[in-house]
Enzyme design. Structure first.
Site, PDB file in Angstrom:
ATOM      1  N   LYS A  89       0.827  -1.214   0.000  1.00 31.96           N
ATOM      2  CA  LYS A  89       0.000   0.000   0.000  1.00 31.96           C
ATOM      3  C   LYS A  89       0.855   1.256   0.000  1.00 31.96           C
ATOM      4  O   LYS A  89       0.494   2.256  -0.605  1.00 31.96           O
ATOM      5  CB  LYS A  89      -0.955   0.011   1.204  1.00 31.96           C
ATOM      6  CG  LYS A  89      -1.976  -1.097   1.099  1.00 31.96           C
ATOM      7  CD  LYS A  89      -3.327  -0.722   1.614  1.00 31.96           C
ATOM      8  CE  LYS A  89      -4.322  -1.650   0.945  1.00 31.96           C
ATOM      9  NZ  LYS A  89      -5.563  -1.859   1.425  1.00 31.96           N
ATOM     10  N   LYS A 144      -4.935  -8.934  -6.864  1.00 32.06           N
ATOM     11  CA  LYS A 144      -6.132  -9.151  -6.056  1.00 32.06           C
ATOM     12  C   LYS A 144      -7.266  -8.208  -6.478  1.00 32.06           C
ATOM     13  O   LYS A 144      -7.009  -7.037  -6.754  1.00 32.06           O
ATOM     14  CB  LYS A 144      -5.736  -8.874  -4.595  1.00 32.06           C
ATOM     15  CG  LYS A 144      -6.797  -9.151  -3.569  1.00 32.06           C
ATOM     16  CD  LYS A 144      -6.306  -8.798  -2.168  1.00 32.06           C
ATOM     17  CE  LYS A 144      -6.701  -7.393  -1.782  1.00 32.06           C
ATOM     18  NZ  LYS A 144      -7.143  -7.206  -0.401  1.00 32.06           N
ATOM     19  N   LYS A 188     -11.097  -2.948  -3.650  1.00 30.84           N
ATOM     20  CA  LYS A 188     -11.963  -1.757  -3.700  1.00 30.84           C
ATOM     21  C   LYS A 188     -11.253  -0.601  -4.359  1.00 30.84           C
ATOM     22  O   LYS A 188     -11.875   0.253  -4.970  1.00 30.84           O
ATOM     23  CB  LYS A 188     -12.331  -1.314  -2.278  1.00 30.84           C
ATOM     24  CG  LYS A 188     -13.149  -2.293  -1.489  1.00 30.84           C
ATOM     25  CD  LYS A 188     -13.658  -1.612  -0.227  1.00 30.84           C
ATOM     26  CE  LYS A 188     -13.852  -2.580   0.899  1.00 30.84           C
ATOM     27  NZ  LYS A 188     -12.657  -2.749   1.746  1.00 30.84           N
TER      28      LYS A 188
HETATM   29  N1  AQP Z   1      -9.875 -10.167  -3.555  1.00 31.13           N
HETATM   30  C1  AQP Z   1     -10.244 -10.721  -2.412  1.00 31.13           C
HETATM   31  N2  AQP Z   1     -10.463 -12.053  -2.328  1.00 31.13           N
HETATM   32  C2  AQP Z   1     -10.876 -12.639  -1.173  1.00 31.13           C
HETATM   33  N3  AQP Z   1     -11.086 -11.940  -0.037  1.00 31.13           N
HETATM   34  C3  AQP Z   1     -10.890 -10.608  -0.069  1.00 31.13           C
HETATM   35  N4  AQP Z   1     -11.006  -9.641   0.859  1.00 31.13           N
HETATM   36  C4  AQP Z   1     -10.686  -8.449   0.316  1.00 31.13           C
HETATM   37  N5  AQP Z   1     -10.353  -8.595  -0.966  1.00 31.13           N
HETATM   38  C5  AQP Z   1     -10.453  -9.923  -1.244  1.00 31.13           C
HETATM   39  C6  AQP Z   1     -11.423  -9.915   2.222  1.00 31.13           C
HETATM   40  O1  AQP Z   1     -12.441  -8.972   2.553  1.00 31.13           O
HETATM   41  C7  AQP Z   1     -12.325  -8.653   3.931  1.00 31.13           C
HETATM   42  C8  AQP Z   1     -12.373  -7.174   4.111  1.00 31.13           C
HETATM   43  O2  AQP Z   1     -11.257  -6.568   3.578  1.00 31.13           O
HETATM   44  P1  AQP Z   1     -10.983  -5.060   3.953  1.00 31.13           P
HETATM   45  O3  AQP Z   1     -11.985  -4.198   3.323  1.00 31.13           O
HETATM   46  O4  AQP Z   1     -10.870  -4.852   5.393  1.00 31.13           O
HETATM   47  O5  AQP Z   1      -9.531  -4.840   3.394  1.00 31.13           O
HETATM   48  P2  AQP Z   1      -8.810  -5.315   2.118  1.00 31.13           P
HETATM   49  O6  AQP Z   1      -8.448  -6.742   2.216  1.00 31.13           O
HETATM   50  O7  AQP Z   1      -7.666  -4.376   1.937  1.00 31.13           O
HETATM   51  O8  AQP Z   1      -9.919  -5.112   0.975  1.00 31.13           O
HETATM   52  P3  AQP Z   1      -9.817  -4.365  -0.370  1.00 31.13           P
HETATM   53  O9  AQP Z   1     -11.081  -4.619  -1.064  1.00 31.13           O
HETATM   54  O10 AQP Z   1      -8.566  -4.736  -1.090  1.00 31.13           O
HETATM   55  O11 AQP Z   1      -9.799  -2.838   0.051  1.00 31.13           O
HETATM   56  P4  AQP Z   1      -8.794  -1.684  -0.264  1.00 31.13           P
HETATM   57  O12 AQP Z   1      -8.630  -1.663  -1.766  1.00 31.13           O
HETATM   58  O13 AQP Z   1      -9.439  -0.435   0.270  1.00 31.13           O
HETATM   59  O14 AQP Z   1      -7.519  -2.006   0.462  1.00 31.13           O
HETATM   60  C9  AQP Z   1     -11.037  -9.290   4.447  1.00 31.13           C
HETATM   61  O15 AQP Z   1     -11.377 -10.469   5.150  1.00 31.13           O
HETATM   62  C10 AQP Z   1     -10.296  -9.630   3.203  1.00 31.13           C
HETATM   63  O16 AQP Z   1      -9.491 -10.774   3.379  1.00 31.13           O
END
Ligand code: AQP
Length: 343
Positions: A114, A206, A209
């Site tokens: 990040k 991955k 969001k």
């Molecule tokens: N691509 C993914 N596949 C499986 N699980 C996923 N999770 C996120 N992306 C995937 C799971 O969703 C939960 C919440 O995640 P989060 O919002 O707390 O943080 P993150 O993992 O950083 O999610 P994002 O979507 O990638 O958000 P941004 O882009 O803002 O950093 C977790 O259980 C995660 O494992």
């Protein structure tokens, strides 16, 4: 003293929810209501480790709580709330900042991803993120955390923090009447297909969001046409589908789409390939699109209804926060005594 089997997990309101959040997290939360005490949080304090427009933060907070409920979480059974309503998360996180070591944090791959080249300019909060996550989990003495594969390293760090706290304060913990450990060993609950859903445009990245390209991500609130269009335009290779999982080796995009199908249909990858082995993408993609629409559309409809009823959402979140506090306050009282704070 044995620990109550208790599950905690959370999602950051940092963007529109996507299929990865649904398959990797939310969908796995629901059956745990039958076997554990369950606490599901909207981790708004985590979201602000990078800049969030306050209006977006509020909207996404409601959206995640609505997604929890629309996907089958029952707010009477599970505790559903947003993190910032229970200030004890921040207090325990500060104590954990003083237990965790800089070197532990510096090894976190998510921070490196990040922060990238920009590590001198990101917030201190982003660096300390795993310490707040440990506080979220251990404030409730949670024994299990259902998360996607990407969070495994943060859970290992949670265990390290619990172990060091238990060790550093063992005398005080004993004098409070606890046998050995104050905080439990927390297991990660990462199982089944699609624990890591990848971008539709790049099978090595991955689904996230914060991805700049809309076409790489299926959002939970996408309408049926948009879901179908995104799946039909997903990157694939020219080969037909293999008849067993070993044949997906080295085919990241193909493997991703098959895993998504398997997770949505609640079937194994091998089972899906028994049906589609030998078929081309012209057959598989429309089948996947129909399946994704049939699972996601009813949830999206219910999410829209719920976010339209703010008073009801506020009532649910406040009630959840009250129930969360009923567990957190006595834990923090003990932690303050253990650490030596005068009250
Ligand atoms: N691509 C993914 N596949 C499986 N699980 C996923 N999770 C996120 N992306 C995937 C799971 O969703 C939960 C919440 O995640 P989060 O919002 O707390 O943080 P993150 O993992 O950083 O999610 P994002 O979507 O990638 O958000 P941004 O882009 O803002 O950093 C977790 O259980 C995660 O494992």
């Amino acid at each position: 003293m044995p620990f109550t089997p208790r599950v905690f997990s959370g999602i950051k309101p940092s963007g529109d929810l996507h299929l990865g959040n649904y398959l990797g997290a939310i969908r796995r939360f629901v059956p745990l209501q039958d076997t554990h005490e369950t606490i599901y949080c909207v981790v708004d304090m985590h979201a602000i480790t990078v800049w969030q427009e306050p209006e977006d933060l509020r909207r996404w907070t409601y959206e995640i709580a609505a997604a929890y409920i629309a996907s089958g979480l029952n707010p009477e059974r599970s505790i559903i709330f947003n993190q910032s309503q229970v200030v004890e998360h921040a207090e325990l996180s500060w104590i954990f900042n003083c237990v965790a070591r800089m070197g532990w944090m510096a090894r976190m791959t998510q921070f490196k991803d990040k922060a990238g080249e920009n590590s001198e300019h990101v917030s201190l909060g982003l660096f300390a993120y795993p310490s707040l996550m440990a506080a979220d989990i251990l404030l409730y003495k949670s024994t299990g955390v259902p998360v996607g594969d990407d969070q495994k390293q943060h859970l290992e760090l949670t265990r390290d923090i619990a172990k060091k706290f238990n060790h550093d304060f063992r005398k005080q913990i004993k004098s409070l009447g606890f046998d050995e450990e104050y905080f439990p060993h927390t297991e990660s609950m990462v199982t089944g297909p699609a624990t890591r859903v990848m971008s539709l445009k790049d099978g090595k990245k991955k689904m996230s969001k914060s991805d700049a390209s809309d076409m790489s991500t299926i959002y939970m609130m996408d309408d049926a046409d948009t879901i179908s269009k995104k799946i039909k335009r997903a990157t694939t290779d020219p080969e037909p589908l293999p008849s067993e999982a070993a044949g997906l080796e080295g085919r990241a995009e193909a493997s991703n789409l098959v895993s998504i199908y398997a997770a949505l249909a609640d079937r194994s990858v091998d089972d899906v390939l028994r049906e589609f082995g030998g078929a081309g993408w012209g057959t598989f993609k429309p089948a996947l699109a129909d399946l994704a629409v049939s699972v996601l559309s009813p949830i999206a409809g219910e999410m829209r209804r719920l976010v339209g009823d703010k008073p009801e959402m506020d009532r649910i979140l406040r009630n959840g926060a009250d129930r969360a506090r009923a567990i957190a306050v006595p834990v923090m009282d003990e932690v303050r005594q253990i650490v030596g704070f005068v009250r």
